[in-house]
Design a protein around this motif. Sequence first.
Motif, short mmCIF file in Angstrom:
data_model
loop_
_atom_site.label_atom_id
_atom_site.label_comp_id
_atom_site.label_asym_id
_atom_site.label_seq_id
_atom_site.Cartn_x
_atom_site.Cartn_y
_atom_site.Cartn_z
N MET A 1 9.58 10.98 -0.23
CA MET A 1 9.57 10.46 -1.60
C MET A 1 10.94 9.91 -1.99
O MET A 1 11.05 8.86 -2.62
N ILE A 2 11.99 10.64 -1.61
CA ILE A 2 13.34 10.21 -1.99
C ILE A 2 13.72 8.92 -1.25
O ILE A 2 14.19 7.95 -1.85
N VAL A 3 13.45 8.91 0.05
CA VAL A 3 13.76 7.72 0.84
C VAL A 3 12.97 6.52 0.31
O VAL A 3 13.50 5.43 0.11
N GLY A 4 11.67 6.76 0.04
CA GLY A 4 10.83 5.69 -0.51
C GLY A 4 11.40 5.17 -1.82
O GLY A 4 11.45 3.96 -2.04
N THR B 1 0.24 -6.71 -6.86
CA THR B 1 -0.70 -6.03 -5.96
C THR B 1 -0.47 -4.53 -5.95
O THR B 1 -1.43 -3.76 -5.88
N VAL B 2 0.79 -4.11 -6.04
CA VAL B 2 1.06 -2.67 -6.06
C VAL B 2 0.39 -2.02 -7.28
O VAL B 2 -0.24 -0.96 -7.16
N ILE B 3 0.48 -2.67 -8.44
CA ILE B 3 -0.14 -2.01 -9.60
C ILE B 3 -1.67 -2.07 -9.53
O ILE B 3 -2.34 -1.19 -10.04
N ILE B 4 -2.21 -3.08 -8.85
CA ILE B 4 -3.67 -3.11 -8.66
C ILE B 4 -4.08 -1.96 -7.74
O ILE B 4 -5.03 -1.21 -8.03
N PHE B 5 -3.36 -1.77 -6.62
CA PHE B 5 -3.65 -0.66 -5.72
C PHE B 5 -3.47 0.68 -6.45
O PHE B 5 -4.26 1.60 -6.29
N LEU B 6 -2.39 0.75 -7.25
CA LEU B 6 -2.09 1.99 -7.96
C LEU B 6 -3.23 2.34 -8.93
O LEU B 6 -3.68 3.49 -8.99
N LEU C 1 0.83 -1.21 0.00
CA LEU C 1 0.00 0.00 0.00
C LEU C 1 0.87 1.27 0.00
O LEU C 1 0.66 2.15 -0.84
N PRO C 2 1.85 1.38 0.92
CA PRO C 2 2.74 2.55 0.84
C PRO C 2 3.44 2.67 -0.50
O PRO C 2 3.60 3.78 -1.03
N MET C 3 3.86 1.52 -1.08
CA MET C 3 4.52 1.57 -2.38
C MET C 3 3.57 2.15 -3.43
O MET C 3 3.97 2.95 -4.29
#
Lengths: 311, 281
Positions: B11-14, A193-198, A108-110
Amino acid sequence: MATAEESERQIHKPEGTRRPQPRAGRATLPYLYVAPAFILLAVLVFYPLILSLYFSLHVDNLLLPGEHFFVGLANYAAVLHDPAFLQAAGNTVEYFFIASLGVLLLGLPMAFWFHAIRRGRGFFLALLMLPWAIPGTVTGLLWSFIYNPVSGLLNAMLRTFNLIPHYIVWLNGSASSRLFVGVSLLWQVLPLTVIIFLAGLESIPANLYEAAAVDGCTGWQAVRRITIPLLRPALAIGLVEAGVLGIGVFDQIYVLTGYAPATKSAVIQTYLYAFQNLNFGQGISAAMFVTVVTLLVSVFYLRVVYREVSY
Amino acid sequence: MRKSVAGRVAMIVGGILIFLWCAIPVYWGLVVSLTTPIGLSAVPPHPVPDPVTFAYYRALLSGGSGVSQTFLHGAENSILETLYATLLTVVLAIPAAYAFVRFRFRGSSVLFLLIVGTLSLPVYAVLIPLFQLMTGWGLTDTYTAIAVINSSANLPLALWLLRSHIAALPVDIEDAARIDGASRSTTVTRILLPLIAPGLATVAVIVFLSSWSAFLVPLAFAPTIKAEPLTVIVTQYASKYAVDYGLQAAAGVLAMLPPAVFVAWFNRHILSGLISGAVNA
């Protein structure tokens, strides 16, 4: 029997609202077009599925040639009382939770990060998809080089920064091995999953946030009141994918720890029943059991988490 | 949007974390594949191979040794099985998808649900009865068995994706061709296929990647090198006494080369295909 033309007339809608309409043609034509695809699935999916049901209710063991008789639910009972299967099933529950939690806590954070990034998006999206595209056995190999107790990257890094007193055997057959195996599974599960969330995040109209900001709702509050509720369909679908892949994990484990009891998954146990013990009845019963659980989990997510949203 | 300093730092750290998470395992595999046996036993290992060796790649690709013959045969098996599976899937999915979009016929929705419903069925659900069937038909250890099974596993997704591509086309174009006297099949092959070419490419790439990665199916159905693909071969470099990590790594890197190239070139198409494939869950 109605021909294609007749059914076309029956469902005829006024101009303007019409979807692509069926064309006039011989009534058999659509069946001819669908038949090859359907026959392939009938032979390779539907028929084996029916055989599965049949064999799971019979004794069918290559080590007992000639013995073939109806046993009711005995195969299922045997599987559910087999310590080996129970161990594998317990491991699989852990993989399921590692995949699901990992997807929520990391995926989710990604997805939020990808939603916010402006420059370099294409590059990062390609990088993100790399673990998804790499075959599972190769993923297992890559992580075995990281976990290797002697020449592995993990020990080297932790030792360099003095975080561990000595080299550690990470995949040592204890409960923690499942976590490390789970990480390699997560590495492969996250991209999809990241692209689905995105995709879910990008479908939320920006003017909702603008309107909320006018009313003084910003930041975390906006995330909680707008983003999360509207993201529910994507969350449900992402969790289904993670759950299906977590429950069905095979390739990475086969490479990383083989048939070791502490880490084997339910599908590995299924494979062992059939191709090592040559007990097809039990193998099929175990496979059916895992399949049904997978479907139930999917249905659960779609019913409980999924909410049709309209803007 | 967020313009605060904290937001930028986050954002940068991520970005750095995501980069490291995705890239490190792949990078480290590359490093191992290029490090000499002596370098591999160094404690701690070097983050960069020094000296660089191509010995493992040469051992796999030279064609001389038994190891190399096995690997090259596996590569050939992988390529052919994957191509056959992809081709079969696309050839079967096109007419079926077309029929579901352009015709209303009795039982169409039931047929469609039956076909697309198998999307939620994992391959291990039918593996064992399939094994018995294939054994009965004398098809174990053949390209045919592996290609048709991989095709059946990918057909529902291909059908689903192609259906939405075809449905997005205006039917008038086909009408015009038909009025000019083109037959139905000519219309499909000459008018429709070129128009859905990008969608077709997306489907082909996704099916290709999925078949290329298949492991459980070839593990069960290809007991010998006759049909073993690379995904199976790469698991075999650990002997009873020792593991040749360098060789393992080099084989792994070569096996992930085609997927990596596809992701680099077709990522946009892959993403759009995966997203529309996922929402039908």
